[in-house]
Design a protein around this motif. Sequence first.
Motif, PDB file in Angstrom:
ATOM      1  N   LEU A   1      40.185  13.205  41.032  1.00  0.00           N
ATOM      2  CA  LEU A   1      39.817  13.868  42.285  1.00  0.00           C
ATOM      3  C   LEU A   1      38.374  14.341  42.299  1.00  0.00           C
ATOM      4  CD1 LEU A   1      42.984  16.105  42.814  1.00  0.00           C
ATOM      5  CD2 LEU A   1      42.535  13.839  43.771  1.00  0.00           C
ATOM      6  N   LYS A   2      37.863  14.700  41.131  1.00  0.00           N
ATOM      7  CA  LYS A   2      36.509  15.270  41.068  1.00  0.00           C
ATOM      8  C   LYS A   2      35.423  14.277  41.459  1.00  0.00           C
ATOM      9  CE  LYS A   2      36.275  14.358  36.071  1.00  0.00           C
ATOM     10  NZ  LYS A   2      37.724  14.044  35.922  1.00  0.00           N
TER      11      LYS A   2
ATOM     12  N   THR B   1      33.952  16.144  49.791  1.00  0.00           N
ATOM     13  CA  THR B   1      34.919  16.662  50.763  1.00  0.00           C
ATOM     14  C   THR B   1      35.347  15.601  51.767  1.00  0.00           C
ATOM     15  OG1 THR B   1      34.011  18.892  50.542  1.00  0.00           O
ATOM     16  CG2 THR B   1      35.332  18.444  52.499  1.00  0.00           C
ATOM     17  N   GLY B   2      34.398  14.843  52.287  1.00  0.00           N
ATOM     18  CA  GLY B   2      34.743  13.788  53.239  1.00  0.00           C
ATOM     19  C   GLY B   2      35.646  12.745  52.627  1.00  0.00           C
ATOM     20  N   GLN B   3      35.407  12.412  51.376  1.00  0.00           N
ATOM     21  CA  GLN B   3      36.262  11.440  50.696  1.00  0.00           C
ATOM     22  C   GLN B   3      37.651  12.009  50.430  1.00  0.00           C
ATOM     23  OE1 GLN B   3      33.383  10.899  47.546  1.00  0.00           O
ATOM     24  NE2 GLN B   3      32.929   8.805  48.211  1.00  0.00           N
ATOM     25  N   HIS B   4      37.750  13.322  50.184  1.00  0.00           N
ATOM     26  CA  HIS B   4      39.065  13.948  50.032  1.00  0.00           C
ATOM     27  C   HIS B   4      39.864  13.850  51.334  1.00  0.00           C
ATOM     28  CE1 HIS B   4      37.688  16.460  46.369  1.00  0.00           C
ATOM     29  NE2 HIS B   4      38.424  15.435  45.982  1.00  0.00           N
TER      30      HIS B   4
ATOM     31  N   ASN C   1      31.412  20.905  40.521  1.00  0.00           N
ATOM     32  CA  ASN C   1      31.228  20.655  41.957  1.00  0.00           C
ATOM     33  C   ASN C   1      32.567  20.641  42.694  1.00  0.00           C
ATOM     34  OD1 ASN C   1      28.516  20.358  41.427  1.00  0.00           O
ATOM     35  ND2 ASN C   1      28.404  18.197  41.965  1.00  0.00           N
ATOM     36  N   PHE C   2      33.599  20.138  42.029  1.00  0.00           N
ATOM     37  CA  PHE C   2      34.916  20.022  42.648  1.00  0.00           C
ATOM     38  C   PHE C   2      35.487  21.384  43.021  1.00  0.00           C
ATOM     39  CE2 PHE C   2      39.577  20.018  41.843  1.00  0.00           C
ATOM     40  CZ  PHE C   2      39.971  19.235  42.924  1.00  0.00           C
TER      41      PHE C   2
ATOM     42  N   ALA D   1      45.092  21.982  51.482  1.00  0.00           N
ATOM     43  CA  ALA D   1      45.088  22.255  52.919  1.00  0.00           C
ATOM     44  C   ALA D   1      45.057  20.955  53.723  1.00  0.00           C
ATOM     45  CB  ALA D   1      43.893  23.135  53.281  1.00  0.00           C
ATOM     46  N   MET D   2      44.276  19.979  53.259  1.00  0.00           N
ATOM     47  CA  MET D   2      44.196  18.696  53.958  1.00  0.00           C
ATOM     48  C   MET D   2      45.547  17.989  53.987  1.00  0.00           C
ATOM     49  SD  MET D   2      40.628  17.277  52.344  1.00  0.00           S
ATOM     50  CE  MET D   2      39.148  18.308  52.304  1.00  0.00           C
TER      51      MET D   2
END
Length: 249
Positions: free
Chosen positions: A137-138, A142-145, A210-211, A219-220
């Motif tokens: 995940l790291k 944010t957009g990629q998450h 950064n992650f 939340a997403m």
Amino acid sequence: MVGSDPSDAHDIYDPAFVKGVFDRCSDRYIAFSWLCSFGFTERWRKQCVAALPLHAHEPASGYDLMAGTGEVWPHLLKRFPAVAAITAVDISAGMHRRALDRLHRHRAHKIRFVEDDVLESRLSPDSADFIISTFGLKTFNTGQHERLADLIAVTLRPGGAFSLIEASDPRGWWLRPLYLLHLKVVLPLFERFVLRGAQDFAMIGTYSTNFGDASGLTAMLRERGLEVRYTRYFFGCATGVSGTKAADE
């Protein structure tokens, strides 16, 4: 100064950059991650599998996203012996090769490799009984998450389950300064003077800090209608998100 930062002139979340980092790391990744986490990465993989709300004895097939060297598979197949197929998706050819040659050749009949950027992969809708991911995940911003949350919500079958885990920034823990010192100073020094690498392993610390933690992704996923549980491991040094997609009524 430890040395030049490989991220200085690059977007560290660009898929080509990520692929290069992990291709170069692949031959020593298993030993490095175990030693420099004091064995916690292995423990956290096991806990990630334990958090997967999947029935142990029902035949299932699913995806390991950002699969790396496949170190989660022994835990997954031990807890869920009825798993029929795992499709491992990873952008790094080196990590795939390491997984097959070093760890899992005897499990090859259950595992299919897809070398691809997960976010660009064409996974079929409603095709997975489970999705798991450990320590990938790291490498997303944010957009990629957001795109990953879309992918998980679409790819899971109704009633399907997921569990994801990532090394995180343990905000609020009184030993956090020592943890960050380990990530940002000790690991780069270890790589420079012991491994004599190109400071690719040092990027793992950069990605991890950064992650932050998995609360944003939690939340997403919840916004996309999934049932979600957020978990902190070892004072927040790792965080996870697990849950299910509602079954059809």
